[in-house]
Design an enzyme around this catalytic site. Structure first.
Site, mmCIF file in Angstrom:
data_model
loop_
_atom_site.group_PDB
_atom_site.id
_atom_site.type_symbol
_atom_site.label_atom_id
_atom_site.label_comp_id
_atom_site.label_asym_id
_atom_site.label_seq_id
_atom_site.Cartn_x
_atom_site.Cartn_y
_atom_site.Cartn_z
ATOM 1 N N HIS A 5 -7.551 8.253 2.217
ATOM 2 C CA HIS A 5 -6.675 10.077 2.302
ATOM 3 C C HIS A 5 -8.016 11.260 2.213
ATOM 4 C CE1 HIS A 5 -6.543 7.744 -1.790
ATOM 5 N NE2 HIS A 5 -6.764 9.508 -2.377
ATOM 6 N N CYS A 28 0.731 -1.271 -0.531
ATOM 7 C CA CYS A 28 0.129 -0.229 -0.163
ATOM 8 C C CYS A 28 0.833 1.279 0.141
ATOM 9 C CB CYS A 28 -0.943 0.329 1.350
ATOM 10 S SG CYS A 28 -2.007 1.483 1.372
HETATM 11 P P1 5GP Z 1 -7.247 9.273 -5.028
HETATM 12 O O1 5GP Z 1 -7.339 9.465 -7.106
HETATM 13 O O2 5GP Z 1 -7.076 8.309 -4.777
HETATM 14 O O3 5GP Z 1 -8.395 10.507 -4.547
HETATM 15 O O4 5GP Z 1 -5.669 10.672 -5.034
HETATM 16 C C1 5GP Z 1 -4.649 9.984 -4.923
HETATM 17 C C2 5GP Z 1 -4.095 11.111 -5.194
HETATM 18 O O5 5GP Z 1 -1.997 10.581 -4.185
HETATM 19 C C3 5GP Z 1 -3.456 11.645 -6.437
HETATM 20 O O6 5GP Z 1 -4.740 13.574 -5.852
HETATM 21 C C4 5GP Z 1 -2.514 11.667 -6.910
HETATM 22 O O7 5GP Z 1 -1.226 12.179 -7.106
HETATM 23 C C5 5GP Z 1 -1.744 11.092 -5.355
HETATM 24 N N1 5GP Z 1 -0.753 10.383 -5.454
HETATM 25 C C6 5GP Z 1 -0.348 9.109 -5.788
HETATM 26 N N2 5GP Z 1 1.388 8.720 -5.607
HETATM 27 C C7 5GP Z 1 1.759 9.701 -4.607
HETATM 28 C C8 5GP Z 1 2.794 9.108 -4.241
HETATM 29 O O8 5GP Z 1 3.734 8.958 -4.886
HETATM 30 N N3 5GP Z 1 3.428 10.799 -3.492
HETATM 31 C C9 5GP Z 1 2.455 11.629 -3.603
HETATM 32 N N4 5GP Z 1 2.989 12.723 -2.671
HETATM 33 N N5 5GP Z 1 1.335 11.693 -3.428
HETATM 34 C C10 5GP Z 1 1.066 10.528 -4.560
HETATM 35 ZN ZN ZN Z 2 -2.107 1.319 3.424
#
Ligand code: 5GP
Ligand code: ZN
Length: 110
Positions: free
Chosen positions: A99, A4
Site C-alpha cells: 500500500h 488479508c
Molecule cells: P502501515 O503501517 O502498514 O504502513 O499502514 C497501514 C495503514 O492502514 C495504517 O495507516 C492504518 O491506519 C490503516 N488501516 C488499518 N486498518 C484499516 C482499516 O480497517 N481500514 C482503513 N481504511 N485503514 C486501515
Molecule cells: Zn492482500
C-alpha cells in the site's frame, strides 16, 4: 488472499471510504489519518510489500502513481504531498499487503 485485511477491503468484504476503484487498484481513506488528507492506494492483487515487486510489475506501478497523481489533484493537494510505502518490521509495516500512503493538505513534518 484469505485473512488479508486489504484484500478484503479491495473485494468490498470489509467496508471502507473509497475514493477510487478500477480493475487494478483501489484507493480509500486511512482509518487513522496522520495528516489532513491521508488515503491509501493498493493493488487489488495481493503483493505482500514493495520488497516482493519484480520488473513485471512495472506497468502496475506506473498505473498506481498515475492514479495517485490524479487523486492528489482532485483532493486539492496542489502544494505538494508525500507518498510512503513501509516495508517490513523496521519500517513499521502493519498490513502485509502493498500500500502507498498519500499524505497532504498541510505542511508535513520533515
Ligand atoms: P502501515 O503501517 O502498514 O504502513 O499502514 C497501514 C495503514 O492502514 C495504517 O495507516 C492504518 O491506519 C490503516 N488501516 C488499518 N486498518 C484499516 C482499516 O480497517 N481500514 C482503513 N481504511 N485503514 C486501515
Ligand atoms: Zn492482500
Amino acid at each position: 488472499m484469505e485473512d488479508c485485511l486489504f484484500c478484503k477491503i479491495a473485494a468490498g468484504d470489509i467496508p471502507s471510504k473509497k475514493l477510487y476503484e478500477d480493475e487494478q487498484v483501489v484507493a480509500f481513506y486511512d482509518i487513522a489519518p496522520q495528516a489532513k488528507v491521508h488515503f491509501l492506494v493498493i493493488p487489488k492483487r495481493h503483493i505482500p510489500s514493495a520488497a516482493a515487486l519484480t520488473e513485471e510489475d512495472g506497468a502496475l506501478l506506473g498505473h498506481v502513481f498515475a492514479v495517485i497523481a490524479k487523486l492528489a489533484r482532485e483532493q486539492g493537494l496542489d502544494n505538494g504531498y508525500r507518498v510512503i510505502s513501509n516495508v517490513g518490521e523496521d519500517a513499521g509495516q502493519t498490513v502485509k499487503h502493498l500500500h502507498f500512503h498519500v499524505l497532504g493538505g498541510e505542511k508535513l513534518p520533515v
